[in-house]
Scaffold this active site. Sequence first.
Site, PDB file in Angstrom:
ATOM      1  N   ASN A 397      75.326  42.600  25.035  1.00 31.68           N
ATOM      2  CA  ASN A 397      75.970  43.417  26.057  1.00 31.68           C
ATOM      3  C   ASN A 397      76.132  44.861  25.602  1.00 31.68           C
ATOM      4  O   ASN A 397      75.454  45.757  26.105  1.00 31.68           O
ATOM      5  CB  ASN A 397      77.320  42.791  26.415  1.00 31.68           C
ATOM      6  CG  ASN A 397      77.939  43.429  27.634  1.00 31.68           C
ATOM      7  OD1 ASN A 397      77.549  44.496  28.053  1.00 31.68           O
ATOM      8  ND2 ASN A 397      78.925  42.760  28.213  1.00 31.68           N
ATOM      9  N   ASP A 398      76.984  45.075  24.610  1.00 33.45           N
ATOM     10  CA  ASP A 398      77.285  46.452  24.222  1.00 33.45           C
ATOM     11  C   ASP A 398      76.061  47.206  23.700  1.00 33.45           C
ATOM     12  O   ASP A 398      75.945  48.407  23.904  1.00 33.45           O
ATOM     13  CB  ASP A 398      78.394  46.464  23.166  1.00 33.45           C
ATOM     14  CG  ASP A 398      79.687  45.874  23.730  1.00 33.45           C
ATOM     15  OD1 ASP A 398      79.936  46.069  24.934  1.00 33.45           O
ATOM     16  OD2 ASP A 398      80.419  45.223  22.980  1.00 33.45           O
ATOM     17  N   VAL A 399      75.135  46.489  23.055  1.00 34.83           N
ATOM     18  CA  VAL A 399      73.983  47.177  22.457  1.00 34.83           C
ATOM     19  C   VAL A 399      72.939  47.586  23.495  1.00 34.83           C
ATOM     20  O   VAL A 399      71.968  48.254  23.161  1.00 34.83           O
ATOM     21  CB  VAL A 399      73.299  46.323  21.358  1.00 34.83           C
ATOM     22  CG1 VAL A 399      74.255  46.074  20.211  1.00 34.83           C
ATOM     23  CG2 VAL A 399      72.756  45.034  21.913  1.00 34.83           C
TER      24      VAL A 399
END
Lengths: 471, 94
Positions: A397-399
Site C-alpha cells: 500500500n504505502d510503497v
Amino acid sequence: MESLLAIIYLVASVTFIVGMKMLGSPATARRGNLVAAAGMGLAILGTITLYTNSNGEHLHNIPWIIGGLAIGTVIGWMMAIKVKMTSMPQMVSFFNGMGGACAALISLIEESHHSAMAGGAHAADVGTSLTIMAGLVIGSVSFSGSIIAFGKLAERIGDIDVKGQQFVNILVLAGVVVVSTMYVMGTMTGMQTLVILAVLSLAYGVLFVMPIGGADMPVVISLLNSFTGVAAACGGFLYGNMVMLIGGILVGSAGTILTVVMCKSMNRSLTNVLFGGLMSKKAGASAGGGSAVQGTIREVTAADAAVLMAYAKQVVIVPGYGLAVAQAQHVCHQLEHELESKGVTVKYAVHPVAGRMPGHMNVLLAEADVSYDKLVEMDEINPEFPTTDVVLVVGANDVVNPAAKTDPTSPIYGMPILDVELATHVIVMKRSMKAGYAGIENELFFRPNTAMLFGDAKASLTALAAQVKAL
Amino acid sequence: MSTETLQLLYLIIMMIFLGVELIMHVPSVLHTPLMSGANAIHGVVIIGSIIVMGQATETLPMILGFIAVILGTLNVVGGFVVTNRMLEMFKKRQ
C-alpha cells in the site's frame, strides 16, 4: 593458561570481524554467520574452562553456568526454528532485548559485589561506576524498547498518542541523567540507586518507542541493536575483556550506520523517524487523510483480471506485507509460472522497505523459490512501468502511494515509491479499503486505470492462477 | 589516564571506523540478515554473565547471574539460528 584464553579471545574477535564482512555479500553471508557463531562458541568454552580472576581463581558454579547455557540454548533454538519467516523482525527484536537485559543484570550484580566488599560503602572508582552505570542504563533501555518494538510488530501494541508525552519523556530522561551523574560522582550509592536507575531506564525505553509508528520499527530495532552492542562493550571495559569490547563496539558502530542507511532508503532523517511521531503526527495525518482522496473505486473479478494478465506482454507483481501475512508467496510463484507458460514476462518489483524490514521481501520470495533475477529493485523497474501492461499489487500500500510524490502534507511525502500508476492497468489486491501501515489513504485506488480485487491475498491468487491456467 | 585505558580508547575508535567500513556498501537486500547477524554478535555479552555467575557466592547474585546467562544464551543461539534460517533462503537461488 591466561595467554591461551587471550589468544582464544583474539581468534573470536577476528571471526566477528570476518563474519560481519562476509555477511555483507550474498554469496558469503551464510558462511559468515557460521564463522561468527563458531568464534562465539570458542569464546564461551574458553571462558568457562580457562578464565581466572585477579587472584588466580577459576570460575565457580560451573554446573549452574552450564545449566543456564543449556536452558537458553534449547529455548533460543526452538524459538528461532519455529518462528515464521513473516515474524522474523520481531524475533530479532526479542533476542536483542534479551542481550540488553543480560547487560543490565551484569551491572546490577557487579554493583552488589562492590557494595558487599566495601560493607555498603561506595568502593568502585569513577571508571568502574561509569561503565556499571552505562551498561545498566543502555541495557535497560534496549530491553524495554525492544520488547515494545516486538509487541508493535506482532501488532499486540498499537500506537499510543497521549497528550503531553513529550514532556513526560523529557522528565524521565532528565531523571536518568541526574541519578546517573550522582551515582558516578558518588553522591548516591548502593543497590537502591541502581534499582532506581534501572526502573527509570526501563520506563524511558517504553516511552521512547511507544510514540514511534509501527512502520518505522525496523529503524528502531536497528538502533536498539547498536545500543545493546554498546552495553556489551561496557561489560568488556569493566572486565578488561577484549572480545566483549571488540564485539560490542563493532555492533554498536555497524548498527548505527545501518540505522542511518535504512533511514536514507526511506528518504528520512533519523531524528524525523524517532521524534517525528511526537512532534507532528496529528497534524500530518489529518491533513494527509482528509484532503485529496475521493472518487469512485472500480472492482474487478478474478476471471477478468486473469484475462487481462494472460494476454499481457509484461506483468509486474508488487508484493507487500499483505502477501507475507497471507502466506501467499508460494501461490504467487505458481501464478507467475502459469503466466509464463502463456508467454507473459513476469517480474517482481521489490521496494527497499517492502515487508517489515529492508530485504525482508527478498527473503520471503526466496523461500517460495522465486528466482533471484526476477526480483527487480525499485530504481531499475520504475522506468519500465510506462511500458508494462498490468501491474498486480499484492498487499502493498504505502510503497505505491503517489501521495509520496505529490502531497507535501502526507507523512510519507518524499519517500521514493514504485511508479505503478504509469502502467496501463493496475490491479490492487486488498483485504478491504483499510488504510496501510502508515495509516494514510491511497489515491492510487481511485485512479481510472486501477481496479480492486478484494479478498484474502492467498485465496485471490489461487483463483487467479486457476483462471489463467484454464484459459 | 593510564596507558592501558588509552590503548583501550584507541582500540574503540579503530573498531568504530571498522564497523562503519564493514556496513557502508552493503546492498539493502542484506540489511535484515546483517542486522540479525550483528544482533547475535553482541550476544558476546554472555561472556560477562558467565564471569559474574562464576564469581557469585550469595543467593541474589547467583539468581540474577543465572538469569543473565540464560538471557545471554537466548541472544546468542536465537540470533545465530534466525540469521542462518534467513540466509538459507538466499542460498536456494543458485
